[in-house]
Design a protein around this motif. Sequence first.
Motif, PDB file in Angstrom:
ATOM      1  N   LEU A  78       0.803  -1.218   0.000  1.00  0.00           N
ATOM      2  CA  LEU A  78       0.000   0.000   0.000  1.00  0.00           C
ATOM      3  C   LEU A  78       0.840   1.275   0.000  1.00  0.00           C
ATOM      4  CD1 LEU A  78      -2.878  -0.955   2.474  1.00  0.00           C
ATOM      5  CD2 LEU A  78      -2.701  -1.345   0.004  1.00  0.00           C
ATOM      6  N   GLU A  79       2.086   1.190   0.460  1.00  0.00           N
ATOM      7  CA  GLU A  79       2.902   2.400   0.547  1.00  0.00           C
ATOM      8  C   GLU A  79       3.173   3.010  -0.825  1.00  0.00           C
ATOM      9  OE1 GLU A  79       4.696   5.312   3.001  1.00  0.00           O
ATOM     10  OE2 GLU A  79       3.285   3.676   3.393  1.00  0.00           O
ATOM     11  N   PHE A  80       3.246   2.184  -1.854  1.00  0.00           N
ATOM     12  CA  PHE A  80       3.389   2.714  -3.216  1.00  0.00           C
ATOM     13  C   PHE A  80       2.228   3.634  -3.557  1.00  0.00           C
ATOM     14  CE2 PHE A  80       1.908   2.611  -7.570  1.00  0.00           C
ATOM     15  CZ  PHE A  80       3.038   2.958  -8.293  1.00  0.00           C
ATOM     16  N   ILE A  81       1.008   3.217  -3.211  1.00  0.00           N
ATOM     17  CA  ILE A  81      -0.184   3.997  -3.550  1.00  0.00           C
ATOM     18  C   ILE A  81      -0.129   5.358  -2.873  1.00  0.00           C
ATOM     19  CG2 ILE A  81      -2.707   4.062  -3.474  1.00  0.00           C
ATOM     20  CD1 ILE A  81      -2.648   0.995  -3.396  1.00  0.00           C
ATOM     21  N   ALA A  82       0.238   5.370  -1.593  1.00  0.00           N
ATOM     22  CA  ALA A  82       0.318   6.632  -0.861  1.00  0.00           C
ATOM     23  C   ALA A  82       1.390   7.536  -1.450  1.00  0.00           C
ATOM     24  CB  ALA A  82       0.599   6.368   0.616  1.00  0.00           C
ATOM     25  N   ALA A  83       2.511   6.964  -1.862  1.00  0.00           N
ATOM     26  CA  ALA A  83       3.584   7.765  -2.457  1.00  0.00           C
ATOM     27  C   ALA A  83       3.142   8.342  -3.802  1.00  0.00           C
ATOM     28  CB  ALA A  83       4.834   6.907  -2.631  1.00  0.00           C
ATOM     29  N   PHE A  84       2.468   7.524  -4.606  1.00  0.00           N
ATOM     30  CA  PHE A  84       1.975   8.000  -5.903  1.00  0.00           C
ATOM     31  C   PHE A  84       1.007   9.172  -5.708  1.00  0.00           C
ATOM     32  CE2 PHE A  84      -0.917   8.076  -9.481  1.00  0.00           C
ATOM     33  CZ  PHE A  84      -0.089   7.872 -10.575  1.00  0.00           C
ATOM     34  N   LEU A  85       0.053   8.987  -4.793  1.00  0.00           N
ATOM     35  CA  LEU A  85      -0.929  10.045  -4.551  1.00  0.00           C
ATOM     36  C   LEU A  85      -0.299  11.239  -3.837  1.00  0.00           C
ATOM     37  CD1 LEU A  85      -4.007   7.870  -3.556  1.00  0.00           C
ATOM     38  CD2 LEU A  85      -3.578   9.007  -5.747  1.00  0.00           C
ATOM     39  N   GLY A  86       0.686  10.983  -2.971  1.00  0.00           N
ATOM     40  CA  GLY A  86       1.391  12.078  -2.317  1.00  0.00           C
ATOM     41  C   GLY A  86       2.050  12.989  -3.329  1.00  0.00           C
ATOM     42  N   VAL A 121      14.135   9.913  -4.998  1.00  0.00           N
ATOM     43  CA  VAL A 121      13.613   8.555  -5.121  1.00  0.00           C
ATOM     44  C   VAL A 121      12.887   8.200  -3.836  1.00  0.00           C
ATOM     45  CG1 VAL A 121      14.122   6.128  -5.590  1.00  0.00           C
ATOM     46  CG2 VAL A 121      15.598   7.911  -6.547  1.00  0.00           C
ATOM     47  N   LEU A 122      11.636   7.782  -3.957  1.00  0.00           N
ATOM     48  CA  LEU A 122      10.874   7.308  -2.807  1.00  0.00           C
ATOM     49  C   LEU A 122      10.838   5.791  -2.847  1.00  0.00           C
ATOM     50  CD1 LEU A 122       7.827   9.769  -2.736  1.00  0.00           C
ATOM     51  CD2 LEU A 122      10.035   9.960  -1.577  1.00  0.00           C
ATOM     52  N   SER A 123      11.013   5.182  -1.685  1.00  0.00           N
ATOM     53  CA  SER A 123      11.067   3.732  -1.627  1.00  0.00           C
ATOM     54  C   SER A 123      10.620   3.263  -0.247  1.00  0.00           C
ATOM     55  CB  SER A 123      12.497   3.257  -1.940  1.00  0.00           C
ATOM     56  OG  SER A 123      12.528   1.855  -2.101  1.00  0.00           O
ATOM     57  N   HIS A 124      10.884   2.003   0.036  1.00  0.00           N
ATOM     58  CA  HIS A 124      10.527   1.379   1.302  1.00  0.00           C
ATOM     59  C   HIS A 124      11.810   0.938   1.994  1.00  0.00           C
ATOM     60  CE1 HIS A 124       8.765  -1.654   4.045  1.00  0.00           C
ATOM     61  NE2 HIS A 124       7.658  -0.933   3.933  1.00  0.00           N
ATOM     62  N   SER A 125      11.793   0.935   3.313  1.00  0.00           N
ATOM     63  CA  SER A 125      13.001   0.577   4.064  1.00  0.00           C
ATOM     64  C   SER A 125      13.482  -0.830   3.734  1.00  0.00           C
ATOM     65  CB  SER A 125      12.751   0.721   5.568  1.00  0.00           C
ATOM     66  OG  SER A 125      11.648  -0.077   5.966  1.00  0.00           O
ATOM     67  N   SER A 126      12.571  -1.737   3.382  1.00  0.00           N
ATOM     68  CA  SER A 126      12.971  -3.094   3.025  1.00  0.00           C
ATOM     69  C   SER A 126      13.790  -3.116   1.742  1.00  0.00           C
ATOM     70  CB  SER A 126      11.737  -3.991   2.884  1.00  0.00           C
ATOM     71  OG  SER A 126      10.905  -3.542   1.818  1.00  0.00           O
ATOM     72  N   VAL A 127      13.529  -2.171   0.845  1.00  0.00           N
ATOM     73  CA  VAL A 127      14.301  -2.067  -0.389  1.00  0.00           C
ATOM     74  C   VAL A 127      15.666  -1.461  -0.109  1.00  0.00           C
ATOM     75  CG1 VAL A 127      14.435  -0.944  -2.649  1.00  0.00           C
ATOM     76  CG2 VAL A 127      12.278  -1.930  -1.882  1.00  0.00           C
ATOM     77  N   LEU A 128      15.670  -0.359   0.631  1.00  0.00           N
ATOM     78  CA  LEU A 128      16.929   0.330   0.905  1.00  0.00           C
ATOM     79  C   LEU A 128      17.890  -0.538   1.697  1.00  0.00           C
ATOM     80  CD1 LEU A 128      15.721   3.962   1.678  1.00  0.00           C
ATOM     81  CD2 LEU A 128      16.749   3.064  -0.398  1.00  0.00           C
ATOM     82  N   GLY A 129      17.345  -1.390   2.554  1.00  0.00           N
ATOM     83  CA  GLY A 129      18.194  -2.232   3.373  1.00  0.00           C
ATOM     84  C   GLY A 129      18.954  -3.286   2.592  1.00  0.00           C
ATOM     85  N   THR A 144      19.087  11.175  -4.010  1.00  0.00           N
ATOM     86  CA  THR A 144      18.598  11.115  -2.634  1.00  0.00           C
ATOM     87  C   THR A 144      17.450  10.114  -2.561  1.00  0.00           C
ATOM     88  OG1 THR A 144      19.194  13.429  -2.209  1.00  0.00           O
ATOM     89  CG2 THR A 144      17.556  12.422  -0.739  1.00  0.00           C
ATOM     90  N   TRP A 145      17.585   9.132  -1.665  1.00  0.00           N
ATOM     91  CA  TRP A 145      16.572   8.099  -1.485  1.00  0.00           C
ATOM     92  C   TRP A 145      15.888   8.297  -0.132  1.00  0.00           C
ATOM     93  CZ3 TRP A 145      15.967   3.266  -4.440  1.00  0.00           C
ATOM     94  CH2 TRP A 145      16.707   3.261  -5.631  1.00  0.00           C
ATOM     95  N   GLN A 146      14.572   8.128  -0.119  1.00  0.00           N
ATOM     96  CA  GLN A 146      13.816   8.265   1.128  1.00  0.00           C
ATOM     97  C   GLN A 146      12.852   7.096   1.284  1.00  0.00           C
ATOM     98  OE1 GLN A 146      13.735  10.549   3.794  1.00  0.00           O
ATOM     99  NE2 GLN A 146      12.344   9.012   4.634  1.00  0.00           N
ATOM    100  N   ALA A 147      12.939   6.407   2.421  1.00  0.00           N
ATOM    101  CA  ALA A 147      11.984   5.344   2.743  1.00  0.00           C
ATOM    102  C   ALA A 147      10.754   5.999   3.368  1.00  0.00           C
ATOM    103  CB  ALA A 147      12.610   4.343   3.701  1.00  0.00           C
ATOM    104  N   THR A 148       9.649   6.000   2.648  1.00  0.00           N
ATOM    105  CA  THR A 148       8.473   6.726   3.132  1.00  0.00           C
ATOM    106  C   THR A 148       7.799   6.052   4.316  1.00  0.00           C
ATOM    107  OG1 THR A 148       7.107   5.637   1.439  1.00  0.00           O
ATOM    108  CG2 THR A 148       7.994   7.825   0.918  1.00  0.00           C
ATOM    109  N   ASP A 149       8.036   4.737   4.502  1.00  0.00           N
ATOM    110  CA  ASP A 149       7.426   4.087   5.667  1.00  0.00           C
ATOM    111  C   ASP A 149       8.040   4.586   6.973  1.00  0.00           C
ATOM    112  OD1 ASP A 149       9.657   2.609   4.471  1.00  0.00           O
ATOM    113  OD2 ASP A 149       9.442   1.245   6.180  1.00  0.00           O
ATOM    114  N   GLU A 150       9.131   5.349   6.879  1.00  0.00           N
ATOM    115  CA  GLU A 150       9.739   5.945   8.063  1.00  0.00           C
ATOM    116  C   GLU A 150       9.170   7.333   8.372  1.00  0.00           C
ATOM    117  OE1 GLU A 150      13.907   5.838   7.224  1.00  0.00           O
ATOM    118  OE2 GLU A 150      14.071   3.676   7.537  1.00  0.00           O
ATOM    119  N   ILE A 151       8.253   7.792   7.534  1.00  0.00           N
ATOM    120  CA  ILE A 151       7.578   9.075   7.758  1.00  0.00           C
ATOM    121  C   ILE A 151       6.230   8.786   8.412  1.00  0.00           C
ATOM    122  CG2 ILE A 151       6.617  11.146   6.685  1.00  0.00           C
ATOM    123  CD1 ILE A 151       8.593  10.749   4.388  1.00  0.00           C
TER     124      ILE A 151
END
Length: 383
Positions: A78-86, A121-129, A144-151
Amino acid sequence: MDNTRIQSSPMYTNLAEMVEEQARKFPERTAFAFEDDAGQTESWTYAQLVNRSRTLGSWLAQQVRVGDRVLLVYPPGLEFIAAFLGCAYAGALPVPSTSPKPRRPLPRLDSIVTDCHPSLVLSHSSVLGALCLDQQLPAISALTWQATDEISTDENCSFRPIQRAPDDLAFLQYTSGSTSDPRGVMVSHGNVLHNLEAIRVGFGIHGDEHLQGVFWLPAYHDMGLIGGILSPLYVGGTSTLMAPTTFLRRPQRWLELISATRASVSGAPNFAYELAVRKTTFAERAALDLSAWKTAFCGAEPINPDTLAEFAAAFASSGFRPSAFFPCYGLAESTLLVTGRLKDMIIVRGRNHYPQDLERTAQAAHEAVDLGAAFSVNVAGHE
């Protein structure tokens, strides 16, 4: 498809306005549910979806300028959807991309980055890890990469979408790259909203209907993004999502979710219907109830009539009807849907009737009635 039945102007001005309006009408209705590989489900209501989108939109508005490209690199969820709409809320242009495999080169991602020059770049912490950015090409590692699940979500976020006109770009959709390098298609808010209306009309979805859909197609693919995510949003529906890998390992789960949610809309490329026949048993099929599945779209690759016939025969015991099939053709260069049949809804004196319901009723009424077709006839200017 008969374009006279498609609204001449979109129902909304832009995507953020669409989401805000649906949340106003259906705040407690489930917008999305996602089942992960372990069978765990996360769901968001429309109110939760808007809060999450506003939060990310507010954060993004402080990081990028209106019109900047923002690359989305997410695993299914679901985090992809929120990032797209964000991005839509902040006036930025989301650029969906594939979720990379851990510790491997990313040629497609590198090609997209080189082409569109994203600011972030917006991503998820599981990807960045697991990505190991220092091992990637400079075009990727320098971003610059940002894990949005950390916001954290601000439940009282008062951020309002940056106004965008129908002619303003909404996102960049990259082609599959099957015949050349991926190419970015510039999709405006007007483009996508018009295509969503065409899909609504083609699928025969009406304003008073609470659409239930089930989808597993990747969100970076135009069919997954527009067909499985934005189309349900456009009509205030509920979309149950699952990971593509889950479908590939166990196609039965796709059909189980359609059965459990009483979904009326779902679909996939031709190979998915073929795989579902080969990988399910008679007992598994008999345990399903697919009678609510009214639109089974099939596209994205050549359609084999034999495959559809085999699927219909195999799942007849599940209540699946051949009339549900919706063969269609689309491509990213036209947002998504290019052509497909209209789902002959018959309207008599203001009442809606599905032809298949009339046909089934007639066949059950008397033993002398065999096969037949229900359709409307225009008589003296009236249907």
